[in-house]
Scaffold this active site. Structure first.
Site, PDB file in Angstrom:
ATOM      1  N   ASN A 294       0.815  -1.214   0.000  1.00  0.00           N
ATOM      2  CA  ASN A 294       0.000   0.000   0.000  1.00  0.00           C
ATOM      3  C   ASN A 294       0.849   1.264   0.000  1.00  0.00           C
ATOM      4  OD1 ASN A 294      -2.457  -1.211  -0.159  1.00  0.00           O
ATOM      5  ND2 ASN A 294      -3.030  -0.903   1.966  1.00  0.00           N
ATOM      6  N   ILE A 320     -11.226  -8.490   1.588  1.00  0.00           N
ATOM      7  CA  ILE A 320     -12.595  -8.916   1.270  1.00  0.00           C
ATOM      8  C   ILE A 320     -12.651  -9.784   0.025  1.00  0.00           C
ATOM      9  CG2 ILE A 320     -13.634  -6.908   2.383  1.00  0.00           C
ATOM     10  CD1 ILE A 320     -14.024  -5.767  -0.490  1.00  0.00           C
ATOM     11  N   CYS A 382      -6.994  -1.498   9.595  1.00  0.00           N
ATOM     12  CA  CYS A 382      -6.627  -2.292   8.426  1.00  0.00           C
ATOM     13  C   CYS A 382      -6.275  -1.284   7.340  1.00  0.00           C
ATOM     14  CB  CYS A 382      -7.747  -3.247   8.020  1.00  0.00           C
ATOM     15  SG  CYS A 382      -9.387  -2.529   7.945  1.00  0.00           S
ATOM     16  N   TRP A 386     -13.044  -0.186   8.042  1.00  0.00           N
ATOM     17  CA  TRP A 386     -14.487  -0.454   8.157  1.00  0.00           C
ATOM     18  C   TRP A 386     -14.864  -1.900   7.820  1.00  0.00           C
ATOM     19  CZ3 TRP A 386     -14.434   4.189   4.559  1.00  0.00           C
ATOM     20  CH2 TRP A 386     -14.067   3.833   3.255  1.00  0.00           C
TER      21      TRP A 386
END
Length: 630
Positions: A294, A320, A382, A386
């Site tokens: 990231n 996810i 994270c 959320w």
């Protein structure tokens, strides 16, 4: 509704007669269904087959709608033979195919003898091609509404008593007070109104708890250094101590390792609010490699050495996309024929679902151990804060705080950690087809599975029942209540959700006997579940609920069907506990009696002792004689 009772606010739009409805296949069975009638309301489709129990399918469980008719698709092999002499009751003229999120497809067949009535306009459609088109258009308008304000939650008119009002369940001021965070408590924390109009962070609530030493203008500077402006806030504090759990999104140092002194000061004050010697643990839910990636692709990253007296831990929880893939693989496996039983366990392992559950439980347990054993504060994040963040944060709080294992406390926890702190319900559950399908993921179902695993291990520690968890997963998709609409508290308030819809918790509070665990025993201590994959199981009620080839599981414990039965069972339990306590006291008396056999135990013995004493007073010889006789 021809055998199906209408909900308050539910109205019939279309009525079809002499149609075919087939669904399946589930667990290797041939498609189920038959011929009958179909009712389309503003909430669901209801299929009625000649006196059998209607099959109800809420519109928002459907993910795709397609249609075909004989006029535009003449060459299809699905149509029956020539037109001449065809039976109008079985002569196919059109089909509407539905794909559902539980992977169970459904097909509605329009025959030559079918009829469709528009119940709103009282208009009859005799032409099968027009019927197929009208049905398709109606379903599309409900499955993919133009706006979330068009979903059934805004039409649902169920009335509940004031004392069960779910919109009053969570009051942030009361929750802060319960944890000892008040203006006069001297706890090192204060309630800030920096986000009162959602101008600081539109995915945060209006009231947030921050270190007492930080000023609002510093918060506005610090949030610029956090993804989506989600700056560190406190979400739980030990009511009997100083350790706290905080949440945020990832920092934005980027490839050049930028710094923000206000963010560093905010994190430092979080550490200083806990006077203990332990460092502040920064819990990054992601794998380390993802966090490093990231820094390149999102100009983000994680906290490095500029944050003093802090230690960072990576939990290695997947994103996810990996969770969605795993969930779909397990659902597909549970819907397949049961011919390959010998490879069932390896196949379950290959889906990696239980491994994901294990990772979440490990993360929640690690946080709970740091807070309870080391008395340390933690800051969890994270990427955006959320998805994985509310999962492990709320799991840790359930392990630490017995209040959240009660029905009321569980409602407060979901409202606080998921609703007010900006879990994107509409995006993750594709409400009305909104958003990118690649952003949909069973985040809430995964978290509920973790709680179910804990209930298996601690069957009396939770007032929450598995049925409530299943209902929670279902209502998050079907949009019957306003609790799980939109992506943030800000969006819900702007849409008037609290005034125009019913809360899911009103439904729960009005049906406590149904959702309460009848075996619940108040337990004030901590719980630390086993997290090894070998101690976890596939949640049968979730993954096999559409599998009609398997017999229903037998309850180990008798079910409680009414409030009266529940009260009777509690009374029986109390009586048994009283008997056990009485037997324990008698056992203690018996043990004492055996250790001291010379001590008189009755009134007769006492009288004999007095008589012996009087004889000794009359003469020593008599006393000596009695003593020798002894």
């Amino acid at each position: 509704m021809d055998g199906t009772e209408l909900l308050p606010g539910e109205v019939i739009n279309l009525r079809l007669e002499r149609v075919g409805v087939f669904y399946g296949s589930t667990c290797g069975m041939e498609p189920q269904g038959g011929h009958g009638s179909l009712l389309v309301t503003n909430y669901q489709m209801s299929f009625n087959f000649g006196g059998k129990k209607p099959i109800n399918v809420p519109h928002l469980t459907v993910t795709k709608v397609t249609k075909r008719d004989r006029v535009t698709d003449k060459r299809s092999e699905d149509w029956d033979g020539g037109q001449g002499g065809a039976n109008p009751l079985t002569h196919k003229m059109g089909m509407v195919h539905l794909e559902r999120r539980d992977t169970t497809p459904m097909t509605i067949i329009i025959f030559a003898a079918s009829t469709l009535t528009d119940a709103v306009n009282d208009e009859l459609y005799p032409n099968p091609t027009r019927q197929c088109s009208k049905l398709f258009e109606c379903l599309m308008s409900y499955v993919f509404p133009r706006s979330l304000t068009k979903v059934f939650a805004f039409s649902y008119r169920q009335v509940f008593d004031a004392d069960t009002d779910g919109w009053r369940v969570y009051n942030p001021d009361e929750e802060f007070s319960r944890q000892g965070v008040t203006s006069s408590s001297g706890s090192g924390w204060r309630v800030s109104h920096v986000n009162h109009e959602y101008t600081a962070c539109d995915s945060y609530p209006r009231k947030v708890a921050v270190p007492a030493g930080i000023r609002d203008w510093e918060i506005k500077k610090a949030l610029e250094f956090r993804a989506n402006g989600r700056f560190p806030i406190m979400v739980w504090k030990n009511p009997r101590g100083d350790a706290a759990i905080c949440r945020s999104a990832q920092p934005l140092p980027g490839l050049f390792r930028m710094r923000n002194k206000e963010d560093e000061r905010l994190v430092s004050l979080i550490r200083a609010a806990n006077p203990g010697p332990a460092p502040l643990y920064i819990i990054d839910a992601r794998p380390h490699t993802n966090a490093q990636a990231n820094t390149v692709f999102r100009a983000a990253g994680y906290e490095r050495g500029s944050y003093e007296n802090c230690e960072i831990l990576f939990l290695g929880i997947e994103n996810i996309h990996a969770v969605r893939k795993s969930y779909l693989r397990l659902r597909e496996l549970c819907s397949n024929p049961v011919e390959d039983d010998e490879r069932w366990l390896p196949n379950v392992s290959d889906t990696y679902w239980l491994q994901h559950i294990s990772k979440l439980l490990q993360g929640g347990k690690r946080i709970a151990e740091l807070v309870a054993m080391e008395r340390a504060s933690v800051l969890i994040h994270c990427s955006d804060g959320w998805d994985r963040t509310p999962q492990i944060s709320s799991l840790a709080q359930i392990m630490l705080d017995p209040y959240y294992r009660t029905l009321r406390g569980f409602e407060v926890l979901v409202e606080k950690e998921w609703c007010s702190l900006g879990h994107k319900f509409s995006l993750r559950y594709a409400h009305g087809g909104s958003g990118d399908k690649q952003e949909a993921a069973p985040v809430l179902a995964q978290w509920a599975d973790c709680i179910w695993q804990m209930i298996r291990q601690f069957p009396t520690a939770f007032e929450v029942s598995p049925e409530l968890l299943l209902e929670l997963i279902e209502v998050a998709h079907v949009c019957k209540f306003g609790t799980f609409l939109f992506n943030s508290e800000c969006e819900r308030r702007r849409a008037g959700v609290h005034k125009r819809t019913v809360s899911f918790w009103s439904h729960v509070n009005a049906n406590v006997a149904r959702f309460r665990n009848p075996h619940y025993q108040k337990h004030a201590g901590l719980i630390f579940p086993e997290t090894s994959v070998r101690r976890l199981c596939v949640w049968e009620s979730l993954f096999f609920k559409d599998c009609s080839s398997l017999p229903p599981p037998q309850d180990v414990c008798p079910s409680v069907s009414s409030e009266e039965e529940l009260k009777a069972q509690r009374k029986k339990t109390e009586d048994l506990e009283a008997k056990v306590a009485l037997l324990q006291r008698e056992l203690v008396r018996a043990q004492v009696s055996q250790e001291q056999p010379h001590r008189p135990q009755s009134g007769t013995g006492k009288a004999e002792e007095e008589e012996e004493g009087s004889e000794r007073n009359r003469g020593g010889g008599g006393g000596s004689k009695r003593g020798s006789e002894r």
